[in-house]
Design an enzyme around this catalytic site. Structure first.
Site, PDB file in Angstrom:
ATOM      1  N   SER A  42     -25.076  -3.022 -12.818  1.00  0.00           N
ATOM      2  CA  SER A  42     -24.482  -1.836 -13.334  1.00  0.00           C
ATOM      3  C   SER A  42     -24.180  -0.976 -12.272  1.00  0.00           C
ATOM      4  O   SER A  42     -25.093  -0.549 -11.475  1.00  0.00           O
ATOM      5  CB  SER A  42     -25.434  -1.078 -14.429  1.00  0.00           C
ATOM      6  N   GLY A 100     -18.326  -0.051 -13.530  1.00  0.00           N
ATOM      7  CA  GLY A 100     -18.470  -1.110 -14.419  1.00  0.00           C
ATOM      8  C   GLY A 100     -19.591  -1.994 -14.075  1.00  0.00           C
ATOM      9  O   GLY A 100     -20.666  -1.520 -13.469  1.00  0.00           O
ATOM     10  N   GLY A 133     -27.385   1.988 -19.712  1.00  0.00           N
ATOM     11  CA  GLY A 133     -27.798   0.446 -19.204  1.00  0.00           C
ATOM     12  C   GLY A 133     -28.497  -0.155 -20.378  1.00  0.00           C
ATOM     13  O   GLY A 133     -28.391  -1.653 -20.139  1.00  0.00           O
ATOM     14  N   ASP A 134     -29.227   0.568 -21.083  1.00  0.00           N
ATOM     15  CA  ASP A 134     -29.944  -0.387 -22.219  1.00  0.00           C
ATOM     16  C   ASP A 134     -28.970  -0.888 -23.295  1.00  0.00           C
ATOM     17  O   ASP A 134     -29.380  -2.046 -23.562  1.00  0.00           O
ATOM     18  CB  ASP A 134     -31.137   0.578 -23.033  1.00  0.00           C
ATOM     19  N   GLY A 141     -22.338   1.972 -12.359  1.00  0.00           N
ATOM     20  CA  GLY A 141     -21.973   3.272 -12.947  1.00  0.00           C
ATOM     21  C   GLY A 141     -20.267   3.263 -13.240  1.00  0.00           C
ATOM     22  O   GLY A 141     -20.022   2.181 -13.965  1.00  0.00           O
TER      23      GLY A 141
END
Length: 305
Positions: free
Chosen positions: A215, A220, A248-249, A217
């Site tokens: 990830s 993408g 992120g989860d 930020g």
């Protein structure tokens, strides 16, 4: 069923206020408490998407009792391991109009017996498990390669594994061969010493991870496999403001669904980007704006990297 493991869960406390100013007193507008930790957030997102889940986690003390009560109230199936003397940590998110500031307690120390009980709990769920998610920091007292033990256990049952961890908890598990890992840019750099995300992701893939989804930020996701690489991002780029805690989860939840359903990776990336962005619109981790999610699904671009 998708099983999530959160070895170091938390009671999440969110303070919402107009603006955060260092070295000043603040009047808090709202206070919210809920069961938290990365794997718990993943389970919460999955349940909102209609997926059957089970969250495995150790709990202890008054904050642990509050975590268990919130899981039950939210209708989240859980397998909890009681801690003999440890107390579940708390995290504090201070959210203003632009962003969030996090304060994370270290959490309790787990004994060898308590860790063995957690592993046994995971093992009992694997026969009916479609994907296993291992998320977050390892508690004190647990070996750095503890996630590797769970990866090997899942692989012995033919269950794909998503690993979302950092530092030794990530690098020590790579040799066990997790199906997918999801570091962020800082975690990539920490694990490899390489500033280039593509080179760093390739290095981790060669170290044992079959798929690396990083990830980045607002830029993408970057996915690297032995057969190809892709970038997935919102187009046009959106200036999304809110609470990024749990974004992120949410991406991990989408990727775990993709593994459970054997969805092609580019399609899973589409959902991961959209769901992650929609989570920022929600005030609390593990929740997302469903209308934004559906809108973002039509705005994700996926290109070979």
């Amino acid at each position: 069923m998708i099983v999530t493991v959160t070895p170091n869960p938390a009671l999440d406390i969110t303070y919402t206020l107009a603006a955060l100013r260092p070295h000043a007193s603040h009047r808090v507008d709202t206070v919210h408490e809920q069961a938290g930790g990365k794997g718990v957030n993943v389970a919460r997102v999955l349940r909102s998407l209609g997926r059957r889940t089970a969250a495995v986690l150790p709990v202890g003390g008054a904050s642990g009792a509050a975590v268990k009560a919130d899981l039950d109230q939210a209708g989240l199936s859980s397998l909890t391991v009681p801690l003999a003397g440890g107390v579940t940590r708390r995290t504090v998110a201070v959210v203003d109009r632009d962003d969030a500031t996090m304060l994370n307690e270290p959490g309790p120390e787990l004994s060898g017996t308590e860790w063995s009980a957690l592993v046994a709990g995971v093992a009992s769920l694997l026969p009916s498990c479609q994907a296993l998610v291992l998320s977050g920091s390892l508690p004190r007292g647990v070996r750095p390669d503890a996630y590797g033990e769970l990866v090997r256990l899942a692989r012995a049952h033919g269950v794909p594994v998503v690993l979302d961890a950092a530092g030794p908890a990530l690098t020590e598990a790579l040799s066990a061969g997790p199906t997918l890992i999801k570091p962020n840019a800082a975690e990539l750099r920490e694990a490899t010493g390489t500033d280039d995300p593509a080179l760093a992701a390739k290095e981790l893939a060669e170290a044992g991870a079959r798929t690396v989804v990083a990830s980045l930020g607002p830029d993408g996701l970057l996915a690297v496999t032995s057969t190809g690489s892709w970038r997935a991002f919102l187009s046009p780029a959106a200036d999304i403001r809110g609470n990024p805690t749990g974004a992120g989860d949410a991406a991990v939840a989408a990727l775990a669904m993709g593994l459970a359903d054997r969805t092609p990776l580019p399609q899973a990336l589409n959902h991961a980007v959209a769901l992650s962005a929609a989570t920022v619109h929600s005030p609390y981790a593990g929740m997302f704006d469903r209308h934004a999610y559906e809108r973002y699904l039509t705005q994700v671009q996926i290109l070979p990297a």
